[in-house]
Scaffold this active site. Structure first.
Site, PDB file in Angstrom:
ATOM      1  N   LEU A   1      -6.594   1.603  -0.918  1.00  0.00           N
ATOM      2  CA  LEU A   1      -5.823   0.941  -0.027  1.00  0.00           C
ATOM      3  C   LEU A   1      -4.475   2.857   0.821  1.00  0.00           C
TER       4      LEU A   1
ATOM      5  N   THR B   1      -8.092  -6.007   6.823  1.00  0.00           N
ATOM      6  CA  THR B   1      -7.217  -5.888   7.778  1.00  0.00           C
ATOM      7  C   THR B   1      -7.094  -7.062   8.678  1.00  0.00           C
TER       8      THR B   1
ATOM      9  N   ASP C   1       2.073   0.136   0.399  1.00  0.00           N
ATOM     10  CA  ASP C   1       1.554  -1.407  -0.597  1.00  0.00           C
ATOM     11  C   ASP C   1       1.362  -0.362  -2.049  1.00  0.00           C
TER      12      ASP C   1
ATOM     13  N   ASP D   1      -8.118  13.784  -1.932  1.00  0.00           N
ATOM     14  CA  ASP D   1      -8.322  13.063  -0.598  1.00  0.00           C
ATOM     15  C   ASP D   1      -9.958  11.927  -0.157  1.00  0.00           C
TER      16      ASP D   1
ATOM     17  N   GLY E   1      -3.904   5.855  -2.189  1.00  0.00           N
ATOM     18  CA  GLY E   1      -3.009   5.209  -1.715  1.00  0.00           C
ATOM     19  C   GLY E   1      -1.573   4.874  -2.170  1.00  0.00           C
TER      20      GLY E   1
ATOM     21  N   TYR F   1     -11.291  10.809  12.663  1.00  0.00           N
ATOM     22  CA  TYR F   1     -11.009  11.416  11.333  1.00  0.00           C
ATOM     23  C   TYR F   1     -10.591   9.622  10.758  1.00  0.00           C
TER      24      TYR F   1
ATOM     25  N   TYR G   1      -9.209   2.036  14.300  1.00  0.00           N
ATOM     26  CA  TYR G   1      -8.673   1.857  13.214  1.00  0.00           C
ATOM     27  C   TYR G   1      -9.971   0.886  12.895  1.00  0.00           C
TER      28      TYR G   1
ATOM     29  N   SER H   1      -3.744   4.557   8.850  1.00  0.00           N
ATOM     30  CA  SER H   1      -3.442   3.152   8.607  1.00  0.00           C
ATOM     31  C   SER H   1      -2.827   2.922  10.292  1.00  0.00           C
TER      32      SER H   1
ATOM     33  N   GLU I   1      -6.639  -6.704  11.848  1.00  0.00           N
ATOM     34  CA  GLU I   1      -6.786  -6.033  13.047  1.00  0.00           C
ATOM     35  C   GLU I   1      -8.729  -5.946  13.200  1.00  0.00           C
TER      36      GLU I   1
ATOM     37  N   LYS J   1     -12.527  -0.225   9.927  1.00  0.00           N
ATOM     38  CA  LYS J   1     -11.879  -1.173   8.668  1.00  0.00           C
ATOM     39  C   LYS J   1     -13.618  -1.812   8.731  1.00  0.00           C
TER      40      LYS J   1
HETATM   41  P1  NAP Z   1       0.841   3.408   4.035  1.00  0.00           P
HETATM   42  O1  NAP Z   1       1.995   3.306   4.275  1.00  0.00           O
HETATM   43  O2  NAP Z   1       0.418   3.793   5.733  1.00  0.00           O
HETATM   44  O3  NAP Z   1       0.344   4.300   3.617  1.00  0.00           O
HETATM   45  C1  NAP Z   1      -1.157   5.108   3.421  1.00  0.00           C
HETATM   46  C2  NAP Z   1      -1.151   5.154   2.209  1.00  0.00           C
HETATM   47  O4  NAP Z   1      -3.134   6.228   2.559  1.00  0.00           O
HETATM   48  C3  NAP Z   1      -1.215   6.298   2.060  1.00  0.00           C
HETATM   49  O5  NAP Z   1      -0.479   6.643   0.290  1.00  0.00           O
HETATM   50  C4  NAP Z   1      -1.338   7.759   2.581  1.00  0.00           C
HETATM   51  O6  NAP Z   1      -0.978   9.037   2.155  1.00  0.00           O
HETATM   52  C5  NAP Z   1      -2.966   7.445   1.799  1.00  0.00           C
HETATM   53  N1  NAP Z   1      -3.816   8.522   2.823  1.00  0.00           N
HETATM   54  C6  NAP Z   1      -3.916   8.690   4.079  1.00  0.00           C
HETATM   55  N2  NAP Z   1      -5.066   8.809   4.672  1.00  0.00           N
HETATM   56  C7  NAP Z   1      -5.240   9.173   3.023  1.00  0.00           C
HETATM   57  C8  NAP Z   1      -6.594   9.840   3.039  1.00  0.00           C
HETATM   58  N3  NAP Z   1      -6.886  10.937   4.082  1.00  0.00           N
HETATM   59  N4  NAP Z   1      -7.270  10.252   1.227  1.00  0.00           N
HETATM   60  C9  NAP Z   1      -6.475   9.882   0.487  1.00  0.00           C
HETATM   61  N5  NAP Z   1      -5.523   9.315   1.112  1.00  0.00           N
HETATM   62  C10 NAP Z   1      -5.239   8.610   2.408  1.00  0.00           C
HETATM   63  O7  NAP Z   1      -0.024   2.058   4.348  1.00  0.00           O
HETATM   64  P2  NAP Z   1       0.424   0.747   3.890  1.00  0.00           P
HETATM   65  O8  NAP Z   1       1.051  -0.373   4.613  1.00  0.00           O
HETATM   66  O9  NAP Z   1       1.054   0.544   2.921  1.00  0.00           O
HETATM   67  O10 NAP Z   1      -1.329   0.142   3.900  1.00  0.00           O
HETATM   68  C11 NAP Z   1      -2.378  -0.138   2.675  1.00  0.00           C
HETATM   69  C12 NAP Z   1      -3.534  -0.232   2.788  1.00  0.00           C
HETATM   70  O11 NAP Z   1      -3.757  -1.299   3.560  1.00  0.00           O
HETATM   71  C13 NAP Z   1      -4.246   0.538   4.631  1.00  0.00           C
HETATM   72  O12 NAP Z   1      -5.285   0.465   4.273  1.00  0.00           O
HETATM   73  C14 NAP Z   1      -4.195  -0.142   5.461  1.00  0.00           C
HETATM   74  O13 NAP Z   1      -4.901   0.127   6.709  1.00  0.00           O
HETATM   75  C15 NAP Z   1      -4.485  -1.216   5.013  1.00  0.00           C
HETATM   76  N6  NAP Z   1      -3.399  -2.789   5.851  1.00  0.00           N
HETATM   77  C16 NAP Z   1      -2.757  -3.287   5.894  1.00  0.00           C
HETATM   78  C17 NAP Z   1      -1.663  -3.464   5.862  1.00  0.00           C
HETATM   79  C18 NAP Z   1      -0.008  -4.091   6.530  1.00  0.00           C
HETATM   80  O14 NAP Z   1       0.364  -4.896   6.717  1.00  0.00           O
HETATM   81  N7  NAP Z   1       0.595  -2.606   5.629  1.00  0.00           N
HETATM   82  C19 NAP Z   1      -2.385  -5.051   6.328  1.00  0.00           C
HETATM   83  C20 NAP Z   1      -3.772  -4.803   6.505  1.00  0.00           C
HETATM   84  C21 NAP Z   1      -4.447  -3.655   5.686  1.00  0.00           C
HETATM   85  P3  NAP Z   1       0.454   9.859   2.713  1.00  0.00           P
HETATM   86  O15 NAP Z   1       1.626   9.209   2.456  1.00  0.00           O
HETATM   87  O16 NAP Z   1      -0.291  10.779   2.055  1.00  0.00           O
HETATM   88  O17 NAP Z   1      -0.212   9.914   4.123  1.00  0.00           O
HETATM   89  O1  F7E Z   2       2.413  -2.647  15.763  1.00  0.00           O
HETATM   90  C1  F7E Z   2       3.349  -3.124  19.583  1.00  0.00           C
HETATM   91  C2  F7E Z   2       1.938  -2.754  18.630  1.00  0.00           C
HETATM   92  O2  F7E Z   2       2.262  -1.068  14.568  1.00  0.00           O
HETATM   93  C3  F7E Z   2       2.448  -4.362  16.132  1.00  0.00           C
HETATM   94  C4  F7E Z   2      -0.723  -1.787  10.394  1.00  0.00           C
HETATM   95  O3  F7E Z   2      -0.595  -2.063   9.096  1.00  0.00           O
HETATM   96  O4  F7E Z   2      -0.767  -4.095  10.141  1.00  0.00           O
HETATM   97  C5  F7E Z   2      -0.527  -2.698  11.768  1.00  0.00           C
HETATM   98  O5  F7E Z   2      -1.004  -2.775  12.666  1.00  0.00           O
HETATM   99  C6  F7E Z   2       2.301  -4.570  17.424  1.00  0.00           C
HETATM  100  C7  F7E Z   2       1.547  -4.236  17.788  1.00  0.00           C
HETATM  101  O6  F7E Z   2       0.958  -3.119  13.225  1.00  0.00           O
HETATM  102  C8  F7E Z   2       5.698  -0.433  19.460  1.00  0.00           C
HETATM  103  O7  F7E Z   2       1.392  -2.713  20.188  1.00  0.00           O
HETATM  104  C9  F7E Z   2       4.709  -2.606  20.775  1.00  0.00           C
HETATM  105  O8  F7E Z   2       0.820  -5.313  18.931  1.00  0.00           O
HETATM  106  O9  F7E Z   2       3.453  -2.392  13.803  1.00  0.00           O
HETATM  107  P1  F7E Z   2       2.306  -2.031  14.612  1.00  0.00           P
HETATM  108  P2  F7E Z   2      -0.675  -3.747  13.894  1.00  0.00           P
HETATM  109  O10 F7E Z   2      -0.658  -2.046  15.256  1.00  0.00           O
HETATM  110  O11 F7E Z   2      -0.319  -4.373  14.123  1.00  0.00           O
HETATM  111  C10 F7E Z   2      -2.657  -3.967  10.748  1.00  0.00           C
HETATM  112  C11 F7E Z   2      -2.519  -5.300   9.767  1.00  0.00           C
HETATM  113  C12 F7E Z   2      -2.989  -2.365  10.041  1.00  0.00           C
HETATM  114  O12 F7E Z   2      -4.052  -3.149   8.916  1.00  0.00           O
HETATM  115  C13 F7E Z   2      -2.335  -1.606   9.819  1.00  0.00           C
HETATM  116  O13 F7E Z   2      -2.709  -1.115   8.920  1.00  0.00           O
HETATM  117  O14 F7E Z   2       3.933  -3.966  17.956  1.00  0.00           O
HETATM  118  N1  F7E Z   2       4.578  -2.873  19.718  1.00  0.00           N
HETATM  119  N2  F7E Z   2       6.031  -1.069  21.231  1.00  0.00           N
HETATM  120  C14 F7E Z   2       4.394  -1.549  18.970  1.00  0.00           C
HETATM  121  N3  F7E Z   2       4.154  -0.220  17.838  1.00  0.00           N
HETATM  122  C15 F7E Z   2       4.715   0.124  17.607  1.00  0.00           C
HETATM  123  N4  F7E Z   2       4.201   0.896  16.313  1.00  0.00           N
HETATM  124  N5  F7E Z   2       5.251   1.212  18.671  1.00  0.00           N
HETATM  125  C16 F7E Z   2       6.060   0.675  19.382  1.00  0.00           C
HETATM  126  O15 F7E Z   2       7.188   1.789  19.547  1.00  0.00           O
END
Ligand code: NAP
Ligand code: F7E
Length: 352
Positions: free
Chosen positions: A85, A132, A13, A63, A8, A100, A156, A89, A134, A160
């Site tokens: 990472l 996460t 991140d 992958d 990732g 998937y 998701y 996501s 979540e 996780k």
């Molecule tokens: P992101 O921006 O969506 O990045 C996801 C990364 O995973 C990208 O590099 C993507 O590649 C890669 N990826 C997707 N499918 C893959 C596969 N099949 N094989 C290998 N790599 C793959 O996510 P992020 O916000 O940086 O989050 C990083 C990690 O923390 C994720 O695991 C997410 O679920 C977790 N997380 C995020 C948050 C948050 O708030 N951001 C909070 C808690 C946990 P491409 O660039 O090619 O799509």
């Molecule tokens: O939604 C509401 C939606 O998609 C936040 C991922 O990084 O954080 C992320 O997951 C909230 C939800 O993030 C729209 O329904 C309203 O209640 O930004 P989000 P998420 O679902 O919290 C966690 C920690 C992860 O681990 C995940 O990988 O916002 N919402 N209207 C919407 N959300 C989106 N995307 N788009 C809308 O139009």
């Protein structure tokens, strides 16, 4: 010099973590996916630096659904630290591609752990799993801590959940130094544009520049604990520096509605909104012009929603001195400024 392997690396991140590890003197290997369009935008500034590319920063095609490349990379790199990472996501998208999402987010984690065991790296390689908030889903306790029971509410989150527990199991069964960071939402100008914060700041900047008319949203009543991404990638590194592997919450211990995020973003751009109506009929009207700037579309609702998240980071603070620095208003300012700038550049380009 330590060697890290990041899955990732092209994500939000991954890009911040790579910068931070390179800064600390690490050699960094990253897994990238083959794509028909460019997917390295967030790390191009590093990859294009001749002092880093193929000197201290190496990219490998791979992958998480393909064990053969994981084994090969582990054999070649034998990393000191792995940061897993990579993930599908997006919570809403996981309802459309549940199988998937399970393959990548659940099985992908297992494939990696097992590859470490089979490659005889269990005493050398430390493993960070991107768990996460979540996992808490329909929350059983407020605020959420490492001890709060999980109740995942999406494919998701269920995937996780498997990732979380397989980390614990491989730690207990084989003594692998594997840890979960239970990270609450963290955002930045590098956040993917379909996540809610970035969708808001991106649209608001474009509306401010006359490039768009209206922001269309789903459930704006849900509450999230939003922090600033680079501070959370720093926590990932700190987690792997602990002598004993463990599981840690990183959060701000503050919660805000999506509506508050929208409100503050538009205020920041001198376009104060008045919220009128309820449910799917709610609109946001720009006070100065009377124009409708916000509408609700049920298309963005989730079949099951996570209504409220707020995390208690006391354990991270106690064990490795981690605390969030950037608070809600400052985060909104950082993201709004960056996206307004982007919109101004887009406007300039469209005029030439
Ligand atoms: P992101 O921006 O969506 O990045 C996801 C990364 O995973 C990208 O590099 C993507 O590649 C890669 N990826 C997707 N499918 C893959 C596969 N099949 N094989 C290998 N790599 C793959 O996510 P992020 O916000 O940086 O989050 C990083 C990690 O923390 C994720 O695991 C997410 O679920 C977790 N997380 C995020 C948050 C948050 O708030 N951001 C909070 C808690 C946990 P491409 O660039 O090619 O799509
Ligand atoms: O939604 C509401 C939606 O998609 C936040 C991922 O990084 O954080 C992320 O997951 C909230 C939800 O993030 C729209 O329904 C309203 O209640 O930004 P989000 P998420 O679902 O919290 C966690 C920690 C992860 O681990 C995940 O990988 O916002 N919402 N209207 C919407 N959300 C989106 N995307 N788009 C809308 O139009």
């Amino acid at each position: 010099m330590k060697t890290a392997l990041i899955t990732g690396i092209t994500g939000q991140d991954g890009s911040y973590l790579t910068e931070q590890l390179l800064e600390k003197g690490y050699i960094v290997h990253g897994m990238i996916r083959r794509s028909s369009s460019f997917n390295t935008g967030r790390i191009d500034h590093l990859f294009k630096d001749p002092a880093l590319h193929d000197e201290r920063l190496f990219l490998h095609y791979g992958d998480l659904t393909d064990s053969s490349n994981l084994n090969r990379m582990l054999e070649r790199v034998a990393p000191d630290e792995i940061y897993n990472l990579g993930a599908q996501s997006h919570v809403k998208v996981s309802f459309d591609v549940p199988e998937y999402t399970g393959e990548v987010d659940a099985m992908g984690t297992l494939r990696f752990l097992d590859a470490i065991k089979e490659a005889g790296l269990k005493d050398k390689t430390r493993f960070y799993q991107a768990s996460t908030s979540e996992l808490y889903g329909k929350v059983q306790e407020i605020p959420q801590t490492e001890k709060t029971p999980f109740y995942p509410r999406s494919p998701y989150a269920v995937a996780k959940l498997y990732g979380f527990w397989i980390i614990v199991n491989y730690r207990e069964a084989y003594g692998i130094h594997a840890s979960n960071g239970i990270l609450f939402n963290h955002e930045s100008p590098r956040r993917g544009e379909t996540f809610v914060t970035r969708k808001i700041t991106r649209a608001a900047g474009r509306i401010r520049e006359g490039l768009e008319e209206v922001l269309v949203m789903g459930n704006i009543d849900s509450k999230r604990d939003w922090g600033y991404a680079p501070e959370y990638t720093d926590a990932m590194w700190r987690i792997l520096q602990q002598d004993t592997p463990d599981d840690y919450v990183c959060a701000t211990n503050e919660t805000h509605t999506v509506r508050e995020f929208i409100d503050l973003t538009f205020k920041q751009l001198d376009m104060e909104l008045e919220f009128q109506g309820e449910g799917v009929d709610e609109i946001g009207v720009e006070k100065a012009t009377g124009k409708v700037r916000l509408r609700i579309d049920p298309r963005y609702f989730r079949p099951t929603e996570v209504e409220l998240l707020i995390g208690d980071y006391a354990k991270s603070k106690e064990k490795f001195g981690w605390e969030p620095k950037t608070r809600f208003a400052e985060l909104v300012r950082i993201m709004t400024d960056a996206d307004w700038k982007l919109a101004r550049q887009e406007k300039l380009l469209s005029q030439h």
